[in-house]
Scaffold this active site. Structure first.
Site, PDB file in Angstrom:
ATOM      1  N   GLU A  63      -6.090 -10.783  -1.365  1.00 13.21           N
ATOM      2  CA  GLU A  63      -6.878 -10.570  -0.137  1.00 13.21           C
ATOM      3  C   GLU A  63      -8.366 -10.548  -0.470  1.00 13.21           C
ATOM      4  O   GLU A  63      -9.115  -9.685  -0.004  1.00 13.21           O
ATOM      5  CB  GLU A  63      -6.471  -9.254   0.539  1.00 13.21           C
ATOM      6  CG  GLU A  63      -4.979  -9.143   0.793  1.00 13.21           C
ATOM      7  CD  GLU A  63      -4.571  -7.953   1.650  1.00 13.21           C
ATOM      8  OE1 GLU A  63      -5.444  -7.284   2.224  1.00 13.21           O
ATOM      9  OE2 GLU A  63      -3.354  -7.701   1.737  1.00 13.21           O
ATOM     10  N   GLU A  78       0.798  -1.236   0.000  1.00 14.89           N
ATOM     11  CA  GLU A  78       0.000   0.000   0.000  1.00 14.89           C
ATOM     12  C   GLU A  78       0.829   1.284   0.000  1.00 14.89           C
ATOM     13  O   GLU A  78       0.607   2.176   0.823  1.00 14.89           O
ATOM     14  CB  GLU A  78      -0.967  -0.019   1.200  1.00 14.89           C
ATOM     15  CG  GLU A  78      -1.845  -1.261   1.235  1.00 14.89           C
ATOM     16  CD  GLU A  78      -2.840  -1.260   2.387  1.00 14.89           C
ATOM     17  OE1 GLU A  78      -2.711  -0.439   3.301  1.00 14.89           O
ATOM     18  OE2 GLU A  78      -3.765  -2.102   2.356  1.00 14.89           O
TER      19      GLU A  78
END
Ligand code: XIL
Length: 375
Positions: free
Chosen positions: A265, A160
């Site tokens: 995910e 991220e």
């Protein structure tokens, strides 16, 4: 790369109805159904890899051939203070994966969240210098990757790093080290385990601006000779967003850069949207209107979830070989992080197994959509 004609996918998707109470045969397994295409996995919590949660263990052992650690390898847990490593939970996670012959993922090395403040500060609480922080990053990577060298086969090296507009997130890593912190993290990881696969992992890469930023980042890393193996699309998705066209284009574009793509995910949020971001720091207030199914999922939503999962797997399976892994963020709805993020205490239904560890219609949908072996 083997591709399914899109009309086959469309026909299958539209012709399958997913009965509420009918479950796929108990022998059906995700890992076998997709074995010619990609690995299928789940993120695990300690109750699962220490054998405390036997119902979930039965699912994990029969369904998945790869695992990710939901939390135990994050900096705050494995390296809570400068001289203390807490390896025991991660050791158990890795042992569980080995006992079950699974492809073991490490998540993650460098992230702005779940990292202790001390990492960025000196004794007086002032920011450390670039060199000190690079030294800490290097030590951490040497110790953690080094400990599981040859056993953890793939690492989310940087997680991220991008904003929604595709620019670099103003994290402490960026502010103190500068924009080469990403390259450095990959170089340290490669130095300690040259055989390990190394990934850049992020959310919302299906959105145009953020995707552009990630494509640029990967191009730059490759141009500098950095050993990046793949890009992880987190895919914390909803029933509507992103479209399968967006996902398809995203996979294709990363593939053109010569990196593998993983869905790292996966879960599908069926509750009313509380945010337009998947940033873990986001929190919204409790509101009963935003928790409409505390006692069970209405059939219409159950069906929509099954169709959505069929569409997602149809899209991933179009890219067999380029997409090498699809990992769910959790095993059953009971423990999913989506019950508590971005609003705590909701009842969400994001995965393929329900709160009693029974397969949902979405499970059948995914199994029925799998490419036939050898076709
Ligand atoms: C989540 C875990 O599932 C939670 O248990 C924890 O409290 C917060 O982090 N993106 C990521 C994952 O990369 O590490 C996050 O996992 C979910 C969002």
């Amino acid at each position: 790369m083997r591709k399914w004609p899109s009309f086959v996918v469309a026909l299958l998707v539209s012709s399958i109805t997913f009965a509420q109470n009918k479950s796929a045969s108990p022998q059906a397994s995700l890992k076998d159904a997709y074995k010619d295409c990609f690995m299928v996995g789940a993120a695990l919590n300690p109750a699962q890899f220490t054998g405390e949660d036997q119902a979930e263990d039965a699912i994990i052992e029969s369904q998945f051939n790869t695992i990710s650690p939901e939390n135990v390898l994050k900096w705050a847990i494995i390296h809570p203070s400068p001289d203390a490593y807490n390896f025991s939970p991660a050791d158990k996670y890795v042992e569980f994966g080995e006992q079950n012959h699974m492809f073991i993922i490490g998540h993650n090395l460098v992230w702005h969240s779940q990292v202790p403040k001390w990492v960025f500060e000196d004794d007086k609480g002032n920011p450390v210098s670039r060199d000190v922080l690079l030294g800490r990053m290097r030590d951490h990577i040497m110790n953690v990757v080094g400990r599981y060298k040859g056993r953890i086969k793939g690492w989310d090296v940087v997680n991220e790093a991008l904003n929604d507009d595709g620019t670099l997130r103003q994290s402490q890593w960026l502010k103190i080290i500068g924009d080469d912190y990403i390259e450095k993290a990959f170089r340290f990881a490669h130095e300690v385990d040259p055989e390990a696969q190394l990934y850049y992992n992020d959310y919302s890469l299906e959105n145009e601006a953020k995707r552009r930023g990630a494509l640029e980042l990967v191009k730059k890393l490759k141009a500098k000779g950095v050993a990046i193996t793949g890009v992880g699309l987190q895919d914390h998705v909803s029933l509507e967003w992103p479209t399968t066209d967006q996902i398809d284009a995203t996979i294709t574009e990363f593939g053109k850069l010569g990196v593998k793509v993983m869905i790292t995910e996966l879960d599908v949020d069926v509750l009313p949207s509380a945010s337009h971001t998947a940033d873990v720091s986001y929190k919204a207030a409790s509101d009963p209107k935003l928790n409409p199914y505390p006692n069970g999922l209405p059939d219409a939503v159950q069906q929509a979830l099954a169709r959505r999962y069929a569409d997602l797997f149809g899209t991933y399976a179009k890219h067999c070989g380029l997409v090498t892994r699809v990992t769910f963020w959790g095993v059953t709805d009971k423990n999913s992080w989506k019950n508590n993020w971005p609003i705590p205490g909701r009842t969400n239904y994001p995965l393929l197994f329900d709160r009693n560890a029974k397969p949902k219609p979405a499970f059948d949908a995914v199994i029925q959509l799998a490419p036939k072996h050898g076709s």
